[in-house]
Each structure stands twice: as structure tokens, then as C-alpha cells.
Scaffold this active site. Structure first.
Site, PDB file in Angstrom:
ATOM      1  N   ARG A   1       0.817  -1.205   0.000  1.00 17.22           N
ATOM      2  CA  ARG A   1       0.000   0.000   0.000  1.00 17.22           C
ATOM      3  C   ARG A   1       0.856   1.262   0.000  1.00 17.22           C
ATOM      4  NH1 ARG A   1      -2.807  -1.836   3.506  1.00 17.22           N
ATOM      5  NH2 ARG A   1      -1.826  -1.003   5.371  1.00 17.22           N
TER       6      ARG A   1
ATOM      7  N   LYS B   1       7.867  10.297  -1.789  1.00 16.79           N
ATOM      8  CA  LYS B   1       7.125  11.229  -0.937  1.00 16.79           C
ATOM      9  C   LYS B   1       5.920  11.827  -1.649  1.00 16.79           C
ATOM     10  CE  LYS B   1      11.067  12.537   1.976  1.00 16.79           C
ATOM     11  NZ  LYS B   1      11.955  13.637   2.412  1.00 16.79           N
TER      12      LYS B   1
ATOM     13  N   TYR C   1      14.705  -9.408   6.213  1.00 18.94           N
ATOM     14  CA  TYR C   1      14.481 -10.157   4.981  1.00 18.94           C
ATOM     15  C   TYR C   1      13.946 -11.545   5.318  1.00 18.94           C
ATOM     16  CZ  TYR C   1      15.550 -12.833   0.747  1.00 18.94           C
ATOM     17  OH  TYR C   1      15.474 -13.652  -0.356  1.00 18.94           O
TER      18      TYR C   1
ATOM     19  N   ASP D   1      -5.159  -6.760  10.505  1.00 20.94           N
ATOM     20  CA  ASP D   1      -5.131  -7.171   9.098  1.00 20.94           C
ATOM     21  C   ASP D   1      -4.379  -8.492   8.927  1.00 20.94           C
ATOM     22  OD1 ASP D   1      -5.772  -6.970   6.421  1.00 20.94           O
ATOM     23  OD2 ASP D   1      -4.062  -5.692   5.919  1.00 20.94           O
TER      24      ASP D   1
ATOM     25  N   GLU E   1      -1.305 -12.953   3.084  1.00 28.36           N
ATOM     26  CA  GLU E   1      -0.422 -11.996   2.419  1.00 28.36           C
ATOM     27  C   GLU E   1       0.488 -11.275   3.404  1.00 28.36           C
ATOM     28  OE1 GLU E   1      -4.410 -11.610   0.183  1.00 28.36           O
ATOM     29  OE2 GLU E   1      -3.639 -12.416   2.056  1.00 28.36           O
TER      30      GLU E   1
END
Length: 358
Positions: A89, A112, A158, A202, A206
Site C-alpha cells: 500500500r 514522498k 528479509y 489485518d 499476504e
């Protein structure tokens, strides 16, 4: 129009397209602005980005004052940029390697000018503020952040196994032994979050990454919020298939919405689709509100029992996390000893931890 994986409040099928070069190269960024002036015009997004960069500067100054030591000030030149990992997002993510230590991290880059509203700016500030202070083996670490004139960068742990969702798309259904191990680990992550008065809001495949040793990593804190003792949250956010009924009804909610999501997540892993999957969004909402839960014959009785005790309309009736990890389905299926041993391996870790915490 399908609800599951096709039409949600946030599209679950975000394409992992190549990331534009302007995210990392100053010269390419200039070329991009020359060729696309309408996309890069100065606008109110500058002031929105200023909210974030001011917050980053203040946070860096506060840490420096508290530690009494000078911290390394990262720049993009400290890293070798590798393959794109995905997009979200707020930005695009690359696999990068720190030049001196050769340590590999994920670097999220946000232009930005793309922070278009004060709401998005505040949401990103909240994400950075929350994730930067979380330290748990099942939560993706935010190691640090820096910015330049055009971009904001977040240094993230990572996770070489990538998104669990991608694997579920390929395999459709996970073995119950594997799913139970992920539920056990997610319970540990949520117990930690809730002890810090944080609601994730959430949870979905994913936002579950797989790290070293196959350890689950809860990620993406863009919708996370801090719980208050006096007022319940009312914001409608997340992914439709995972929304709890109290969120849909606008009646206010607390951290128990994460328990509902845990149940939906468990169901999707072992069945191959969310429990309230339907042809339309309206039907999905109706099924969630009426809690019309059904199982295929292949689902074991213990799995059905656990899921049914998490997906309850009344939040106070949902099984608490400390009981979930003691449920028979977890005990019989999850290799908790092996997972706990992997926690110990991670705790011994890493050069980046020492570099950022000393």
C-alpha cells in the site's frame, strides 16, 4: 463479483511487477520527472511527506539523546540493490545488501509525492512507530529508516520464504501439521502484540512471511492500532473475507478481532479458501454477520472445534490465545519443540541487530 481473493477492500492479488528505477537512482528519478511532469508536480503531498520526515528526524534525535551515542546515518549508497520482492500500500520492496557487512535486508522505498493525504501520512507514521519497537521472533523486524529529498526508506528484516499467500495459491491446501505450526507461532506473535496493547487488524496470508528456519513472520503493520482502555476502535479496515462482525457493524471492537482473523486464517490454510467465500461482497458480509460456518468432510474434528471456537459472533466467547496453543489440534499436529529450538537459533542472531542496537 467474487469476494475471496478477487474483490476485497484491498486487492489480494497485487501483482509483483518490476519496480520503476526512480525508486533508487537519482539520475533516473530526474529523467522520470522530466518525462512525467504531471505525475511529479509539487502538491500538498509535500506537506504530507513533511509530517513523516519530521517524525523520522525527531525519532532519530530522541534515540540519539537516549543512547548518548552517534548512530550510523544510512543512505541508499550504503546498499547494493537486488531483486524486487513485492509492492504494498505504501511502497515497493527490494532485496538489498549492506555493502560493508554484506548483511541482506528488505528495503521498502516510498516516493514522498505519492503520500497524497494527511491520513496516509499519519497511517505511515503509526506503522513506523509501532513496528520499530516490536522485537519478537514471529514479527518482522523494522531495523531502521532514513530518507532523502524524494524518498523514504524502511529497513526491514528479509524473509527468504516470501509470502505464505503465494505458497497457498500454489498448493491450495496445507497439511494440518504445517498449518498447526503456523497457528502456534501466530498465537505467540499475537500474545506479544496484545501484551503491548497493539491490535494488528489485518491478519491474512499476504501479511504472513516465512523467514529463516521456516519461522513465521507477521508483517505489514499499516492497519495496526494501539488499544485504549476507555474507547473501542471503530475504523473499518482490513480485508473483507477476514473482517469480524463487530467491525462490520460499527459497534466498536478491541484486540479480539485478531482472534476472529486467526480462525479465518486457520480455515483458509486447511480448506483452501476463506470460510465466508461467496459470489458477491454482499453475500460475504451476510455470511459473516450470521456466522454461517461450514466445513468440508476432509477437515478433522479437532480442527473444526478450534476454528469454531475462534469464529464466534460474540467476541467475549472467542477462545483466548493461551488456550489456543493448548488445544488438542495444536498439540497433536504442531512440532512445538522444533519451533522453540528455531526460536533459540534466531535469538543468537544477527549482525544487523547488534549494529542497530549498540
Amino acid at each position: 463479483m467474487k469476494s475471496s481473493s478477487h474483490s476485497t477492500l484491498h486487492n489480494r492479488n497485487v501483482e509483483n511487477r518490476p519496480i520503476p528505477s526512480e525508486y533508487f537512482s537519482g539520475n533516473d528519478y530526474k529523467k522520470y520527472t522530466d518525462e512525467n511532469p504531471k505525475q511529479c508536480q509539487a502538491s500538498s503531498s509535500h506537506s504530507n511527506a513533511d509530517l513523516i520526515t519530521n517524525h523520522l528526524n525527531e525519532t532519530t534525535a530522541a534515540v540519539k539523546t537516549a543512547n548518548g551515542t552517534r548512530q550510523h546515518q544510512w543512505t541508499i549508497n550504503d546498499f547494493e540493490v537486488g531483486a524486487p520482492l513485492g509492492r504494498g500500500r505504501f511502497g515497493h520492496v527490494y532485496c538489498v545488501r549492506e555493502k560493508k557487512s554484506k548483511y541482506i535486508v528488505a528495503l521498502k522505498a516510498i516516493i514522498k509525492d505519492q503520500i497524497s493525504t494527511p491520513r496516509l501520512a499519519k497511517q505511515l507514521i503509526s506503522e513506523i512507530s509501532i513496528q520499530s519497537r516490536l522485537k519478537h521472533p514471529n514479527i518482522l523486524r523494522l531495523y531502521g529508516f532514513f530518507h532523502d529529498d524524494q524518498r523514504i526508506f524502511l529497513l526491514l528484516e528479509y524473509a527468504p520464504g516470501g509470502e505464505l499467500y503465494r505458497r497457498m495459491q500454489k498448493e491450495k491446501i496445507l497439511r494440518e501439521s504445517e498449518a498447526a505450526g503456523y497457528v502456534y507461532q501466530l498465537c505467540n506473535a499475537l500474545s506479544y502484540l496484545h501484551s503491548k496493547q497493539i491490535i494488528h487488524r489485518d491478519i491474512k496470508p499476504e501479511n504472513i512471511l516465512i523467514g529463516v528456519y521456516g519461522i513465521l513472520k507477521l508483517a505489514d503493520f499499516g492497519w495496526s492500532a494501539e488499544r485504549t482502555e476507555t474507547n473501542k476502535r471503530t475504523t473499518l479496515c482490513g480485508t473483507l473475507d477476514y473482517l469480524a462482525p463487530e467491525m462490520l457493524n460499527g459497534s466498536g471492537y478491541d484486540e479480539k478481532i485478531d482472534l476472529w482473523c486467526l480462525g479465518v486464517f486457520t480455515y483458509e490454510m486447511i480448506v483452501g479458501k476463506p470460510p465466508f467465500d461467496s459470489q458477491t461482497q454482499q453475500d460475504t458480509i451476510r455470511l459473516i454477520r450470521t456466522n454461517e460456518l461450514s466445513f468440508p468432510q476432509a477437515a478433522s474434528n479437532h480442527a473444526r472445534d478450534l476454528i469454531s471456537q475462534l469464529i464466534r459472533r460474540n467476541p467475549s466467547e472467542r477462545m483466548p490465545l493461551n488456550e489456543v496453543i493448548q488445544h488438542q489440534w495444536i498439540i497433536e499436529n504442531a512440532n512445538m519443540k522444533a519451533i522453540d529450538e528455531n526460536y533459540e537459533k534466531i535469538n543468537k542472531s544477527t549482525l544487523m541487530n547488534h549494529k542497530n542496537e549498540n
